[in-house]
Motif scaffolding. Structure first.
Motif, PDB file in Angstrom:
ATOM      1  N   GLN A   1       0.834  -1.200   0.000  1.00  0.00           N
ATOM      2  CA  GLN A   1       0.000   0.000   0.000  1.00  0.00           C
ATOM      3  C   GLN A   1       0.871   1.253   0.000  1.00  0.00           C
ATOM      4  N   ALA A   2       1.944   1.223   0.763  1.00  0.00           N
ATOM      5  CA  ALA A   2       2.869   2.363   0.800  1.00  0.00           C
ATOM      6  C   ALA A   2       3.506   2.591  -0.568  1.00  0.00           C
ATOM      7  N   GLU A   3       3.832   1.518  -1.276  1.00  0.00           N
ATOM      8  CA  GLU A   3       4.398   1.648  -2.627  1.00  0.00           C
ATOM      9  C   GLU A   3       3.401   2.315  -3.574  1.00  0.00           C
ATOM     10  N   ILE A   4       2.133   1.942  -3.451  1.00  0.00           N
ATOM     11  CA  ILE A   4       1.080   2.549  -4.280  1.00  0.00           C
ATOM     12  C   ILE A   4       0.953   4.036  -3.954  1.00  0.00           C
ATOM     13  N   LEU A   5       0.905   4.372  -2.672  1.00  0.00           N
ATOM     14  CA  LEU A   5       0.789   5.777  -2.275  1.00  0.00           C
ATOM     15  C   LEU A   5       1.990   6.593  -2.737  1.00  0.00           C
ATOM     16  N   ALA A   6       3.165   5.968  -2.777  1.00  0.00           N
ATOM     17  CA  ALA A   6       4.364   6.662  -3.264  1.00  0.00           C
ATOM     18  C   ALA A   6       4.215   7.021  -4.737  1.00  0.00           C
ATOM     19  N   VAL A   7       3.606   6.145  -5.527  1.00  0.00           N
ATOM     20  CA  VAL A   7       3.369   6.449  -6.944  1.00  0.00           C
ATOM     21  C   VAL A   7       2.418   7.642  -7.070  1.00  0.00           C
ATOM     22  N   LEU A   8       1.349   7.643  -6.272  1.00  0.00           N
ATOM     23  CA  LEU A   8       0.404   8.758  -6.322  1.00  0.00           C
ATOM     24  C   LEU A   8       1.081  10.067  -5.923  1.00  0.00           C
ATOM     25  N   ALA A   9       1.951  10.012  -4.931  1.00  0.00           N
ATOM     26  CA  ALA A   9       2.692  11.211  -4.512  1.00  0.00           C
ATOM     27  C   ALA A   9       3.617  11.690  -5.626  1.00  0.00           C
ATOM     28  N   LYS A  10       4.265  10.746  -6.312  1.00  0.00           N
ATOM     29  CA  LYS A  10       5.149  11.122  -7.428  1.00  0.00           C
ATOM     30  C   LYS A  10       4.354  11.755  -8.561  1.00  0.00           C
ATOM     31  N   LEU A  11       3.149  11.257  -8.812  1.00  0.00           N
ATOM     32  CA  LEU A  11       2.294  11.869  -9.834  1.00  0.00           C
ATOM     33  C   LEU A  11       2.012  13.327  -9.485  1.00  0.00           C
ATOM     34  N   ALA A  12       1.608  13.562  -8.235  1.00  0.00           N
ATOM     35  CA  ALA A  12       1.312  14.936  -7.803  1.00  0.00           C
ATOM     36  C   ALA A  12       2.557  15.811  -7.860  1.00  0.00           C
ATOM     37  N   ASP A  13       3.703  15.284  -7.442  1.00  0.00           N
ATOM     38  CA  ASP A  13       4.943  16.061  -7.481  1.00  0.00           C
ATOM     39  C   ASP A  13       5.305  16.438  -8.916  1.00  0.00           C
ATOM     40  N   ALA A  14       5.198  15.473  -9.835  1.00  0.00           N
ATOM     41  CA  ALA A  14       5.535  15.751 -11.236  1.00  0.00           C
ATOM     42  C   ALA A  14       4.582  16.797 -11.809  1.00  0.00           C
ATOM     43  N   TRP A  15       3.289  16.679 -11.495  1.00  0.00           N
ATOM     44  CA  TRP A  15       2.312  17.673 -11.959  1.00  0.00           C
ATOM     45  C   TRP A  15       2.670  19.040 -11.392  1.00  0.00           C
ATOM     46  N   ASN A  16       2.906  19.095 -10.084  1.00  0.00           N
ATOM     47  CA  ASN A  16       3.182  20.372  -9.433  1.00  0.00           C
ATOM     48  C   ASN A  16       4.476  21.002  -9.913  1.00  0.00           C
ATOM     49  N   ASP A  17       5.400  20.173 -10.419  1.00  0.00           N
ATOM     50  CA  ASP A  17       6.644  20.682 -11.020  1.00  0.00           C
ATOM     51  C   ASP A  17       6.471  21.020 -12.491  1.00  0.00           C
ATOM     52  N   GLY A  18       5.316  20.699 -13.068  1.00  0.00           N
ATOM     53  CA  GLY A  18       5.087  20.930 -14.494  1.00  0.00           C
ATOM     54  C   GLY A  18       5.969  20.047 -15.366  1.00  0.00           C
ATOM     55  N   ASP A  19       6.293  18.856 -14.894  1.00  0.00           N
ATOM     56  CA  ASP A  19       7.226  17.950 -15.574  1.00  0.00           C
ATOM     57  C   ASP A  19       6.458  16.832 -16.279  1.00  0.00           C
ATOM     58  N   ALA A  20       6.139  17.049 -17.544  1.00  0.00           N
ATOM     59  CA  ALA A  20       5.340  16.089 -18.307  1.00  0.00           C
ATOM     60  C   ALA A  20       6.045  14.750 -18.465  1.00  0.00           C
ATOM     61  N   ALA A  21       7.352  14.751 -18.657  1.00  0.00           N
ATOM     62  CA  ALA A  21       8.088  13.489 -18.829  1.00  0.00           C
ATOM     63  C   ALA A  21       8.044  12.662 -17.549  1.00  0.00           C
ATOM     64  N   ALA A  22       8.281  13.303 -16.406  1.00  0.00           N
ATOM     65  CA  ALA A  22       8.234  12.580 -15.129  1.00  0.00           C
ATOM     66  C   ALA A  22       6.818  12.085 -14.854  1.00  0.00           C
ATOM     67  N   TYR A  23       5.828  12.905 -15.168  1.00  0.00           N
ATOM     68  CA  TYR A  23       4.431  12.525 -14.964  1.00  0.00           C
ATOM     69  C   TYR A  23       4.096  11.286 -15.802  1.00  0.00           C
ATOM     70  N   ALA A  24       4.391  11.343 -17.083  1.00  0.00           N
ATOM     71  CA  ALA A  24       4.060  10.235 -17.988  1.00  0.00           C
ATOM     72  C   ALA A  24       4.848   8.970 -17.667  1.00  0.00           C
ATOM     73  N   SER A  25       6.044   9.105 -17.120  1.00  0.00           N
ATOM     74  CA  SER A  25       6.870   7.929 -16.819  1.00  0.00           C
ATOM     75  C   SER A  25       6.234   7.017 -15.783  1.00  0.00           C
ATOM     76  N   LEU A  26       5.244   7.529 -15.057  1.00  0.00           N
ATOM     77  CA  LEU A  26       4.578   6.743 -14.026  1.00  0.00           C
ATOM     78  C   LEU A  26       3.415   5.923 -14.579  1.00  0.00           C
ATOM     79  N   PHE A  27       3.187   6.017 -15.883  1.00  0.00           N
ATOM     80  CA  PHE A  27       2.136   5.267 -16.558  1.00  0.00           C
ATOM     81  C   PHE A  27       2.757   4.143 -17.375  1.00  0.00           C
ATOM     82  N   THR A  28       1.982   3.073 -17.597  1.00  0.00           N
ATOM     83  CA  THR A  28       2.453   2.002 -18.474  1.00  0.00           C
ATOM     84  C   THR A  28       2.517   2.532 -19.899  1.00  0.00           C
ATOM     85  N   GLU A  29       3.276   1.840 -20.719  1.00  0.00           N
ATOM     86  CA  GLU A  29       3.428   2.236 -22.121  1.00  0.00           C
ATOM     87  C   GLU A  29       2.081   2.329 -22.829  1.00  0.00           C
TER      88      GLU A  29
END
Length: 137
Positions: free
Chosen positions: A5-33
């Motif tokens: 569960q903590a691993e899942i929450l870490a992914v969600l946090a990384k999504l928010a961080d990438a969005w808040n940084d305006g980093d499209a590459a980092a945001y998309a990297s958290l999705f499957t191909e």
């Protein structure tokens, strides 16, 4: 909370961080191909490349400086297989970079899969919270 569960929450946090940084590459990297990303108005962005391209345009344009914030209590995480999880969460956003703005609250649904290098989002849907009864009056 379990380690998974903590691993899942870490992914969600990384999504928010990438969005808040305006980093499209980092945001998309958290999705499957081959992920599917369904926006709050029903548009589907299929695939990581499309997710990155669309978000780059958004982060450089109408959503520049926008911020995401989790909301609605703890996300509900349900493992339907050891390597597949469904997450339902609340969230909000601000176009001005401040606190979430009224009318921008959403219910977010994620399907995450565990790949060899960690968890990735295979499917995402953003549904804007609304009160149909209020709109009818």
């Amino acid at each position: 909370m379990t380690e998974r569960q903590a691993e899942i929450l870490a992914v969600l946090a990384k999504l928010a961080d990438a969005w808040n940084d305006g980093d499209a590459a980092a945001y998309a990297s958290l999705f499957t191909e081959d992920a599917d990303y369904v926006t709050f108005f029903g548009m589907n962005m299929p695939g990581r490349a499309m997710i990155e391209s669309a978000h780059r345009s958004l982060f450089e344009g109408p959503l520049k400086g926008s911020k995401l914030e989790a909301g609605g209590g703890e996300p509900k995480i349900r493992f339907i297989r050891p390597e597949v999880a469904i997450v339902v969460s609340g969230g909000g956003s601000s176009l001005s970079g401040g606190k979430p703005e009224p009318g921008r609250e959403s219910t977010l649904t994620y399907v995450l899969v565990e790949e060899s290098d960690g968890w990735r989002v295979a499917s995402f849907q953003n549904t804007r919270v609304s009160d149909p009864a209020a709109r009818a009056s």
